[in-house]
Write a protein that holds these residues in place. Structure first.
Motif, short mmCIF file in Angstrom:
data_model
loop_
_atom_site.label_atom_id
_atom_site.label_comp_id
_atom_site.label_asym_id
_atom_site.label_seq_id
_atom_site.Cartn_x
_atom_site.Cartn_y
_atom_site.Cartn_z
N UNK A 1 -8.75 -4.94 1.95
CA UNK A 1 -8.01 -3.68 1.89
C UNK A 1 -8.70 -2.67 0.96
N UNK A 2 -8.90 -3.05 -0.28
CA UNK A 2 -9.51 -2.13 -1.24
C UNK A 2 -11.00 -1.94 -0.99
N UNK A 3 -11.68 -3.01 -0.60
CA UNK A 3 -13.12 -2.88 -0.31
C UNK A 3 -13.35 -1.89 0.81
N UNK B 1 -11.99 -4.80 -10.33
CA UNK B 1 -11.59 -4.13 -9.09
C UNK B 1 -10.75 -5.07 -8.23
N UNK C 1 -12.88 1.63 -0.23
CA UNK C 1 -14.03 2.15 -0.97
C UNK C 1 -15.18 2.49 -0.02
N UNK D 1 -10.18 6.13 -2.37
CA UNK D 1 -9.70 5.33 -3.49
C UNK D 1 -10.32 5.76 -4.81
N UNK D 2 -11.61 6.07 -4.81
CA UNK D 2 -12.25 6.45 -6.08
C UNK D 2 -12.32 7.98 -6.24
N UNK D 3 -12.63 8.67 -5.17
CA UNK D 3 -12.69 10.14 -5.24
C UNK D 3 -11.29 10.71 -5.03
N UNK E 1 0.89 -1.14 0.00
CA UNK E 1 0.00 0.00 0.00
C UNK E 1 0.93 1.20 0.00
N UNK F 1 -6.49 4.48 -8.65
CA UNK F 1 -7.65 4.35 -9.53
C UNK F 1 -8.62 5.49 -9.25
N UNK F 2 -9.67 5.54 -10.03
CA UNK F 2 -10.69 6.55 -9.81
C UNK F 2 -10.75 7.58 -10.92
N UNK G 1 1.53 3.35 2.06
CA UNK G 1 2.26 3.52 3.31
C UNK G 1 3.47 2.60 3.36
N UNK H 1 -20.11 10.35 -0.72
CA UNK H 1 -21.15 10.47 -1.75
C UNK H 1 -22.31 9.48 -1.65
N UNK H 2 -22.09 8.30 -1.10
CA UNK H 2 -23.21 7.35 -1.10
C UNK H 2 -24.05 7.43 0.17
N UNK I 1 -19.93 -4.66 1.28
CA UNK I 1 -20.66 -3.46 0.90
C UNK I 1 -21.21 -2.77 2.14
N UNK J 1 -30.04 0.55 -2.54
CA UNK J 1 -28.57 0.54 -2.65
C UNK J 1 -28.24 -0.59 -3.61
N UNK K 1 -16.81 6.11 0.16
CA UNK K 1 -18.18 6.35 -0.26
C UNK K 1 -19.14 6.55 0.91
N UNK K 2 -18.89 5.87 2.02
CA UNK K 2 -19.86 5.87 3.12
C UNK K 2 -19.33 6.55 4.37
N UNK L 1 -24.84 -2.23 -4.90
CA UNK L 1 -23.38 -2.29 -4.93
C UNK L 1 -22.96 -3.31 -5.98
N UNK M 1 -24.45 5.52 -7.28
CA UNK M 1 -25.39 6.57 -6.89
C UNK M 1 -26.52 6.66 -7.91
N UNK N 1 -3.91 1.55 5.38
CA UNK N 1 -3.79 2.70 4.48
C UNK N 1 -5.17 3.22 4.12
N UNK O 1 -14.14 7.39 -12.42
CA UNK O 1 -15.26 7.22 -11.49
C UNK O 1 -16.42 8.11 -11.92
N UNK P 1 -25.18 -6.49 -5.19
CA UNK P 1 -25.82 -6.52 -3.88
C UNK P 1 -26.90 -5.46 -3.91
#
Lengths: 406, 177
Positions: B127-129, A372, B132, B150-152, A4, A53-54, A6, B160-161, B60, A364, B136-137, A366, A62, B146, A57, A353
């Motif tokens: 880690x990545x989930x 990913x 996110x 990740x997306x924004x 990562x 990444x992103x 870090x 945003x969500x 999620x 929602x 988002x939340x 997901x 949403x 870390x 996006x 989901x």
């Protein structure tokens, strides 16, 4: 779990002064889309890589909260744009699980054929471009010709070559006719010839093997721990295929093999994809001869399904039904359930989901995008390889940025 | 194993105050775990020989809130946030759904992110989930190595969500609304 931001080079590393940093992407011909990697290099050897990444996006999740189940299919299309229909099938598979709809046999067969065509579609491009990135141009052109034929088939069915938006809750937009069936038949008949030609071009090609064998090795343990699915997991010896393990659509009716390999490297992933294409063609051949007759959509009386267009234009009942389904203050009953449903998309397990609420929009939604997960694997398997192998590994993982970033 | 058996095994090990409930009637039955205990429960879920849930399929987060005051009376849930873990066992071929529910803000003070222990040391992909879900939340996964967006972009404001998210009016000179 290493890798990562870090955990990049510790500041007191003795050889740090030899390392240099290379920014790979977001715009680079070999990333195909907008990915960015920050590579730490020791000469040409990759010491570390941190994916960012992103860049693409666009807030799909949403949007899912503002569009109803039929409208959102146009967005889902644009996730993995190499196999748009596979996303649609997956999305409506999840919605139908939420609403408890059982499809008609004809629709199941039709969707199965389309899903397998999309698997071909995706693997053709992936095998082609991963060879292209390594300098083999011919295979790419041979495979693109086949893709063109699949475009034609899809266009005949849905009226759109690319972003088809073909599926609907409880069925598909239009039924297909015999001419379409013949098109698919003639496609499968000639497909193996091209496939063999590409086998001859690449599979025993010394340059291709040197560039892919032993590159980007993903062990079985890593593949499981990092939740890899699809051809990438199967190339590492993980026997997992949702089509066999948790059969959906018409897959239980067909005879096909789950293709696996022990290698775990780029070459194994290439071989698994090549062989999966043959299995897909076999599934299509079995399915196309056995499409059941009958309606393609679930009975419109259930109140969930859009009526056929002729009924909307020529009968008052059809018109009422059309508005009942579509108007924001009418709609149908959606259970207060939370479901996760996944299908075996060409790239791996594509799951949704969905949290259901009173309205016909998801509360929602997901997405579990395979890209990913696979891109998170990338830094683990690139360590210690050469800079030029970055391209080979990226190609073999088949990262689609639109799906990655949603 | 069925979800009932998994639940029983978890309750035997951790007791009813950490494994707070089960919903068997749902289409995808789930087990509810106390937020503070998810770290050790996750260790057990993966390490135990009979459960062997070695793959995290999906993670999620959902925000339950009705912002419209008129509709809030009919809203079937208490406002809360939840994280859902969809697990699969390659060895035993079963699935399990684990759910963690907590307040939308820590101590109900707006702006204080709710805290949940990380599971990224158990399943690598978390880690990545989790990044996110944080992005988002706005969930703070305690112990994550870390936890950055990740997306924004890094300097994005808000989550945003979340249901009460308002789109920024401008971002670096780009008009938003």
């Amino acid at each position: 779990m290493p890798l990562t931001a870090a955990q990049t080079m510790p500041p007191d590393a003795p050889d740090q002064e030899y390392h240099w940093t290379l920014n790979f992407g977001p715009q680079h011909p070999a990333t195909h889309t907008t990915l960015r990697l920050v590579l730490t290099l020791d000469g040409e050897r990759v010491v570390n890589s941190v994916p960012h990444i992103g860049y693409l996006h666009s807030g799909f999740e949403k949007l899912a909260e503002h569009l109803d189940f039929n409208q959102y299919v146009t967005i889902v299309d644009r996730m993995n744009y190499l196999s748009p229909l596979a996303n649609e099938i997956s999305w409506h598979h999840a919605v139908e699980k939420l609403l408890g709809i059982e499809l008609t046999p004809r629709c199941k067969y039709l969707r199965t054929i389309l899903a397998e065509l999309m698997r071909l579609h995706d693997h053709l491009l992936n095998c082609g471009t991963s060879a292209l990135d390594l300098g083999a141009f011919t295979a790419f052109l041979y495979f693109f010709e086949q893709r063109e034929l699949i475009y034609n088939i899809v266009e005949y069915a849905s009226g759109q070559r690319f972003h088809t938006s073909y599926t609907r809750v409880g069925g598909v937009m239009f039924d297909v006719n015999n001419e379409w069936v013949n098109q698919v038949r003639s496609f499968t008949k000639q497909f193996r010839k091209t496939h063999d030609e590409v086998h001859k071009l690449l599979t025993r090609n010394r340059i291709f093997i040197d560039r892919t064998k032993g590159i980007g090795v993903l062990s079985k343990e890593q593949a499981i721990n990092l939740s890899c699915t699809g051809p990438i997991a199967r190339a590492s010896g993980v026997v997992r295929d949702l089509r066999k393990d948790e059969p959906y659509l018409a897959y239980p009716d067909f005879d096909f093999k789950v293709i696996c390999s022990q290698g775990g490297d780029c070459y194994a992933r290439y071989l698994v994809r090549m062989q999966e294409m043959i299995e897909s063609v076999q599934i299509i051949e079995q399915a196309i001869e056995n499409i059941p007759a009958g309606p393609v959509n679930v009975d419109a009386g259930t109140g969930v399904v859009l009526p056929a267009k002729p009924a909307v234009y020529r009968s008052i009942e059809g018109l009422i039904q059309h508005f009942e389904v579509n108007m924001p203050n009418r709609g149908y009953e959606v259970p207060h359930e939370e479901i996760y449903a996944a299908t075996e998309s060409p790239n791996g397990e594509l799951g949704f989901y969905i949290v259901g609420q009173d309205s016909t929009r998801a509360y929602r939604a997901r997405t579990r995008p395979p890209s990913y997960i696979h891109f998170a694997v990338f830094p683990h398997i690139i360590k210690g390889h050469q800079l030029s192998d970055v391209v080979a590994v990226l190609g073999s993982l088949n990262i689609i940025a639109a799906e990655l970033d949603r | 194993m069925t979800i009932q058996e998994i639940y029983q095994r978890l309750v035997d090990r951790f007791g009813a105050d950490k494994i707070t409930g089960i919903n068997e009637k749902a289409t995808d039955p789930w087990i509810e775990v106390a937020p503070a205990a998810i770290g050790e429960v996750a260790q057990f879920l993966k390490g135990d020989d009979q459960l062997a849930l070695d793959s995290l399929n999906n993670l999620s987060a959902t925000d339950f809130l009705e912002t419209d005051a008129k509709l809030a009376a009919k809203f079937p849930y208490q406002p809360h946030t939840e994280v859902v873990y969809h697990l699969y066992s390659f060895r035993r071929k079963h699935r399990a759904v684990i759910k963690v529910k907590f307040d939308r803000w820590k101590n109900n003070e707006a702006g204080q992110l709710p805290e949940v222990p990380t599971v990224s040391h158990v399943w690598g992909i978390a880690d990545w989930h989790e990044r996110e879900a944080y992005d988002m939340m706005g969930i703070h996964f305690v112990g994550h190595p870390n936890l950055v967006r990740i997306l924004c972009p890094d300097d994005w404001e808000g989550y945003p969500l979340r249901k009460d998210y308002e789109f920024p009016e401008e971002y670096h000179g780009v008009r938003g609304q």
